[in-house]
Design a protein around this motif. Structure first.
Motif, PDB file in Angstrom:
ATOM      1  N   ALA A  36       0.948  -1.040   0.178  1.00  0.00           N
ATOM      2  CA  ALA A  36      -0.193  -0.075   0.060  1.00  0.00           C
ATOM      3  C   ALA A  36       0.847   1.074  -0.002  1.00  0.00           C
ATOM      4  O   ALA A  36      -0.040   2.339  -0.984  1.00  0.00           O
ATOM      5  CB  ALA A  36      -0.261  -0.089   1.188  1.00  0.00           C
ATOM      6  N   ARG A  37       1.278   1.203   0.823  1.00  0.00           N
ATOM      7  CA  ARG A  37       2.300   2.183   0.659  1.00  0.00           C
ATOM      8  C   ARG A  37       2.868   2.579  -0.430  1.00  0.00           C
ATOM      9  O   ARG A  37       4.252   3.820  -0.968  1.00  0.00           O
ATOM     10  CB  ARG A  37       3.520   1.905   1.949  1.00  0.00           C
ATOM     11  CG  ARG A  37       4.883   2.886   2.472  1.00  0.00           C
ATOM     12  CD  ARG A  37       5.811   3.455   3.505  1.00  0.00           C
ATOM     13  NE  ARG A  37       4.880   3.546   4.321  1.00  0.00           N
ATOM     14  CZ  ARG A  37       5.199   3.669   5.606  1.00  0.00           C
ATOM     15  NH1 ARG A  37       6.245   3.686   6.323  1.00  0.00           N
ATOM     16  NH2 ARG A  37       4.589   3.680   6.928  1.00  0.00           N
ATOM     17  N   ASN A  38       3.980   1.496  -1.417  1.00  0.00           N
ATOM     18  CA  ASN A  38       4.553   2.041  -1.975  1.00  0.00           C
ATOM     19  C   ASN A  38       3.289   2.135  -3.311  1.00  0.00           C
ATOM     20  O   ASN A  38       4.225   1.814  -4.391  1.00  0.00           O
ATOM     21  CB  ASN A  38       5.711   0.823  -2.355  1.00  0.00           C
ATOM     22  CG  ASN A  38       6.962   0.999  -1.291  1.00  0.00           C
ATOM     23  OD1 ASN A  38       7.213   1.848  -1.922  1.00  0.00           O
ATOM     24  ND2 ASN A  38       5.671   0.518  -0.322  1.00  0.00           N
ATOM     25  N   GLY A  39       2.295   1.511  -3.359  1.00  0.00           N
ATOM     26  CA  GLY A  39       1.681   1.294  -4.968  1.00  0.00           C
ATOM     27  C   GLY A  39       1.621   0.751  -5.646  1.00  0.00           C
ATOM     28  O   GLY A  39       1.499   0.168  -6.961  1.00  0.00           O
ATOM     29  N   LEU A  40       1.821  -0.728  -4.783  1.00  0.00           N
ATOM     30  CA  LEU A  40       2.402  -1.793  -5.678  1.00  0.00           C
ATOM     31  C   LEU A  40       1.611  -2.790  -5.441  1.00  0.00           C
ATOM     32  O   LEU A  40       1.016  -3.053  -4.284  1.00  0.00           O
ATOM     33  CB  LEU A  40       3.890  -2.303  -4.756  1.00  0.00           C
ATOM     34  CG  LEU A  40       4.854  -1.630  -5.817  1.00  0.00           C
ATOM     35  CD1 LEU A  40       5.700  -1.735  -5.919  1.00  0.00           C
ATOM     36  CD2 LEU A  40       4.472  -1.348  -7.733  1.00  0.00           C
TER      37      LEU A  40
END
Length: 163
Positions: A36-40
């Motif tokens: 979630a933090r890295n958009g992956l």
């Protein structure tokens, strides 16, 4: 079964994306939180973690604290600074600390710490209380920050880990 991971094979340095994921593992984030933090996707983060394990010669099914120990021992990520003072551990607590950093299976942790498997939970609870750590992974990170897990190897990993 405990595997002794002594190797002279060089550690493969992590690329920037792998380093970012390794740092977030050290920070205590879950795979889902890192994704979630890295958009992956979670699958992408799992692949990064798989590659990090291979790069560091870490067993494929080890628990998070063992992977974090390998990352920190190989100096791929610097342990975070802490203002908490290092606790004074007795010999049994020191053995337990190293055992949880290097082994995944409870039975192997107990064997390495030289305690009865039935006593592992309470001994680990006491160690977490003494260090102020909330989780075993945080305990390993703090221990590296305090220098309690010994000298760090350069270019090789000499450590044991259970599958």
């Amino acid at each position: 079964m405990t595997l002794s991971m002594t190797t002279s094979a060089p550690i493969t340095p992590l690329n920037p994306a792998q380093h970012r994921v390794a740092q977030q593992l050290v920070d205590g984030l879950s795979t889902r939180e890192i994704a979630a933090r890295n958009g992956l996707s979670i699958e992408t983060i799992r692949e990064y973690v798989r590659v990090i394990r291979q790069s560091l010669h870490c067993p494929p099914r080890c628990k998070p604290q063992v992977l974090v120990h390998f990352v920190l021992a190989a100096e791929q990520v610097t342990p975070p600074a802490t203002e908490r003072p290092a606790p004074v551990l007795n010999e049994a607590q020191g053995l337990l600390l190293r055992a949880v950093a290097e082994n995944s299976a409870s039975r192997d942790v107990a064997l390495a710490a030289r305690i009865a498997p039935a006593d592992l939970r309470s001994a680990l609870g006491e160690l977490l209380d003494k260090t102020g750590a909330d989780t075993v992974t945080q305990l390993v990170v703090l221990a590296h920050s305090w220098g309690l897990l010994g000298a760090r190897p350069t270019g090789t990993v000499e450590s044991g880990a259970a599958r």
